[in-house]
Motif scaffolding. Structure first.
Motif, PDB file in Angstrom:
ATOM      1  N   LYS A  83      12.305  -5.707 -25.900  1.00  0.00           N
ATOM      2  CA  LYS A  83      11.930  -5.854 -24.490  1.00  0.00           C
ATOM      3  C   LYS A  83      12.470  -4.649 -23.705  1.00  0.00           C
ATOM      4  O   LYS A  83      13.652  -4.285 -23.833  1.00  0.00           O
ATOM      5  N   LEU A  84      11.579  -4.056 -22.905  1.00  0.00           N
ATOM      6  CA  LEU A  84      11.924  -2.846 -22.141  1.00  0.00           C
ATOM      7  C   LEU A  84      11.519  -3.033 -20.687  1.00  0.00           C
ATOM      8  O   LEU A  84      10.437  -3.575 -20.426  1.00  0.00           O
ATOM      9  N   ASN A  95       6.400   3.873 -25.542  1.00  0.00           N
ATOM     10  CA  ASN A  95       5.457   4.723 -26.277  1.00  0.00           C
ATOM     11  C   ASN A  95       6.061   5.223 -27.587  1.00  0.00           C
ATOM     12  O   ASN A  95       5.430   5.160 -28.647  1.00  0.00           O
ATOM     13  N   ARG A  96       7.330   5.655 -27.518  1.00  0.00           N
ATOM     14  CA  ARG A  96       7.969   6.205 -28.714  1.00  0.00           C
ATOM     15  C   ARG A  96       8.236   5.114 -29.754  1.00  0.00           C
ATOM     16  O   ARG A  96       7.989   5.294 -30.942  1.00  0.00           O
ATOM     17  N   LEU A  97       8.671   3.944 -29.308  1.00  0.00           N
ATOM     18  CA  LEU A  97       8.901   2.842 -30.266  1.00  0.00           C
ATOM     19  C   LEU A  97       7.574   2.360 -30.856  1.00  0.00           C
ATOM     20  O   LEU A  97       7.473   2.096 -32.050  1.00  0.00           O
ATOM     21  N   SER A  98       6.550   2.259 -29.994  1.00  0.00           N
ATOM     22  CA  SER A  98       5.234   1.811 -30.483  1.00  0.00           C
ATOM     23  C   SER A  98       4.693   2.778 -31.526  1.00  0.00           C
ATOM     24  O   SER A  98       4.118   2.369 -32.521  1.00  0.00           O
ATOM     25  N   ASN A  99       4.912   4.069 -31.305  1.00  0.00           N
ATOM     26  CA  ASN A  99       4.462   5.076 -32.286  1.00  0.00           C
ATOM     27  C   ASN A  99       5.171   4.924 -33.622  1.00  0.00           C
ATOM     28  O   ASN A  99       4.666   5.355 -34.649  1.00  0.00           O
ATOM     29  N   GLU A 100       6.361   4.272 -33.577  1.00  0.00           N
ATOM     30  CA  GLU A 100       7.079   3.999 -34.837  1.00  0.00           C
ATOM     31  C   GLU A 100       6.800   2.576 -35.321  1.00  0.00           C
ATOM     32  O   GLU A 100       7.531   2.032 -36.149  1.00  0.00           O
ATOM     33  N   LYS A 101       5.728   1.980 -34.755  1.00  0.00           N
ATOM     34  CA  LYS A 101       5.287   0.633 -35.156  1.00  0.00           C
ATOM     35  C   LYS A 101       6.330  -0.455 -34.874  1.00  0.00           C
ATOM     36  O   LYS A 101       6.402  -1.481 -35.584  1.00  0.00           O
ATOM     37  N   ILE A 102       7.182  -0.185 -33.876  1.00  0.00           N
ATOM     38  CA  ILE A 102       8.141  -1.227 -33.457  1.00  0.00           C
ATOM     39  C   ILE A 102       7.522  -1.978 -32.284  1.00  0.00           C
ATOM     40  O   ILE A 102       7.156  -1.342 -31.271  1.00  0.00           O
ATOM     41  N   GLN A 114       1.361  -1.425 -12.722  1.00  0.00           N
ATOM     42  CA  GLN A 114       2.406  -1.388 -13.753  1.00  0.00           C
ATOM     43  C   GLN A 114       1.864  -1.874 -15.097  1.00  0.00           C
ATOM     44  O   GLN A 114       2.144  -1.300 -16.151  1.00  0.00           O
ATOM     45  N   ALA A 115       1.063  -2.934 -15.060  1.00  0.00           N
ATOM     46  CA  ALA A 115       0.525  -3.500 -16.303  1.00  0.00           C
ATOM     47  C   ALA A 115      -0.412  -2.513 -16.996  1.00  0.00           C
ATOM     48  O   ALA A 115      -0.426  -2.412 -18.229  1.00  0.00           O
ATOM     49  N   LEU A 116      -1.186  -1.763 -16.195  1.00  0.00           N
ATOM     50  CA  LEU A 116      -2.079  -0.743 -16.768  1.00  0.00           C
ATOM     51  C   LEU A 116      -1.259   0.331 -17.477  1.00  0.00           C
ATOM     52  O   LEU A 116      -1.564   0.731 -18.605  1.00  0.00           O
ATOM     53  N   LEU A 117      -0.167   0.744 -16.860  1.00  0.00           N
ATOM     54  CA  LEU A 117       0.699   1.758 -17.483  1.00  0.00           C
ATOM     55  C   LEU A 117       1.328   1.223 -18.778  1.00  0.00           C
ATOM     56  O   LEU A 117       1.424   1.935 -19.779  1.00  0.00           O
ATOM     57  N   ALA A 118       1.724  -0.052 -18.746  1.00  0.00           N
ATOM     58  CA  ALA A 118       2.345  -0.651 -19.947  1.00  0.00           C
ATOM     59  C   ALA A 118       1.364  -0.625 -21.115  1.00  0.00           C
ATOM     60  O   ALA A 118       1.738  -0.291 -22.250  1.00  0.00           O
ATOM     61  N   ALA A 119       0.110  -0.947 -20.825  1.00  0.00           N
ATOM     62  CA  ALA A 119      -0.910  -0.933 -21.886  1.00  0.00           C
ATOM     63  C   ALA A 119      -1.145   0.483 -22.381  1.00  0.00           C
ATOM     64  O   ALA A 119      -1.263   0.745 -23.580  1.00  0.00           O
ATOM     65  N   ALA A 123       2.267  -0.921 -25.194  1.00  0.00           N
ATOM     66  CA  ALA A 123       3.063  -2.170 -25.260  1.00  0.00           C
ATOM     67  C   ALA A 123       2.323  -3.233 -26.061  1.00  0.00           C
ATOM     68  O   ALA A 123       1.106  -3.400 -25.923  1.00  0.00           O
ATOM     69  N   THR A 124       3.065  -3.969 -26.876  1.00  0.00           N
ATOM     70  CA  THR A 124       2.481  -5.103 -27.605  1.00  0.00           C
ATOM     71  C   THR A 124       2.226  -6.241 -26.629  1.00  0.00           C
ATOM     72  O   THR A 124       1.171  -6.874 -26.650  1.00  0.00           O
ATOM     73  N   TYR A 125       3.222  -6.471 -25.754  1.00  0.00           N
ATOM     74  CA  TYR A 125       3.110  -7.492 -24.696  1.00  0.00           C
ATOM     75  C   TYR A 125       3.508  -6.858 -23.362  1.00  0.00           C
ATOM     76  O   TYR A 125       4.338  -5.953 -23.334  1.00  0.00           O
ATOM     77  N   VAL A 126       2.931  -7.404 -22.273  1.00  0.00           N
ATOM     78  CA  VAL A 126       3.434  -7.103 -20.929  1.00  0.00           C
ATOM     79  C   VAL A 126       3.806  -8.442 -20.300  1.00  0.00           C
ATOM     80  O   VAL A 126       3.088  -9.445 -20.491  1.00  0.00           O
ATOM     81  N   SER A 127       4.946  -8.489 -19.595  1.00  0.00           N
ATOM     82  CA  SER A 127       5.440  -9.736 -19.006  1.00  0.00           C
ATOM     83  C   SER A 127       5.367  -9.697 -17.485  1.00  0.00           C
ATOM     84  O   SER A 127       6.319  -9.250 -16.815  1.00  0.00           O
TER      85      SER A 127
END
Ligand code: G3P
Length: 218
Positions: A83-84, A95-102, A114-119, A123-127
């Protein structure tokens, strides 16, 4: 719609597991603090009993620190979601964690922008925190509607909407009608979902009539 339970209390999670309604767990620094337990032990113990996604939040506000903490949290178990916070540094770390498949859950979302930027950050999820928006006099459920429209406009945005800061059962129904992928719900509200006075009255009447028959089903 998936149900995650929003708590760091192991006993509360254990009590709900037998219902088979729990698809995952979300925690945050305040919930960990409230539990009085060590974060790594808590997340490890939750991941031992919950097979679905378990969100654990970083506490650094710097990109490199978030990435370092995120990897520590992800090393606890394979179903940990990092969670970030929704800040520029949080988006970069996402972005960096997602690129490492985390897998990541970008939290403290209060606007569609904000939600558009998260996607965009992968991001796997946005809260989106709908209860806290309501608390400030803004329609929190409307944010879910906006994010759903935006995400559905673009095939390449596959972030899941994790409705959070749920304050009542009506929030759960509203976000499910609007197509949220997940609702993370406090244990008490999850239990409130089953309650209806007419169900109680109807069951009481059935049993009262049945008792008069003198029959037993065996
Ligand atoms: O854990 C994230 C979110 O559900 C927190 O909700 O009640 O602190 O606004 P709340």
């Amino acid at each position: 719609m998936k149900f995650f339970v929003d708590t760091a209390e192991l006993d509360e999670i254990k009590a709900l597991l037998s219902s088979n309604l729990i698809d995952g767990v979300t925690t945050n620094p305040s919930l960990i603090a409230k539990s009085g337990k060590n974060i790594k032990d808590t997340i490890s113990n939750i991941c031992k009993i919950v097979k679905g996604p378990v969100s654990a939040e970083v506490t650094s506000t710097e990109t490199e620190g978030m990435i370092e903490e995120g990897k520590v949290l992800y090393s606890i178990a394979s179903n940990v979601i990092v969670k970030l916070p929704l800040t520029w540094n949080g988006l970069e770390a996402c972005n960096r964690l997602s690129n490492e498949k985390i897998p990541t859950n970008v939290t403290l979302c209060f606007s569609a922008a904000q939600a558009l930027l998260a996607a965009k950050a992968g991001a796997t999820y946005v809260s989106p925190f709908i209860g806290r928006l309501d608390d400030s006099g803004i329609d929190g459920v409307e944010l879910i509607s906006q994010i759903r429209v935006i995400y559905d406009n673009y095939q390449d945005l596959d972030t899941k909407i994790l409705a959070a800061s749920i304050r009542n059962t009506n929030h759960v129904i509203q976000v499910s009608m609007l197509g949220a992928d997940v609702a993370t719900v406090p244990p008490k509200i999850l239990k409130d979902l089953v309650k209806h006075p007419l169900t109680d009255i109807g069951l009481e009447n059935f049993l009262s009539d049945w008792q008069k028959t003198g029959q037993k089903i065996n």
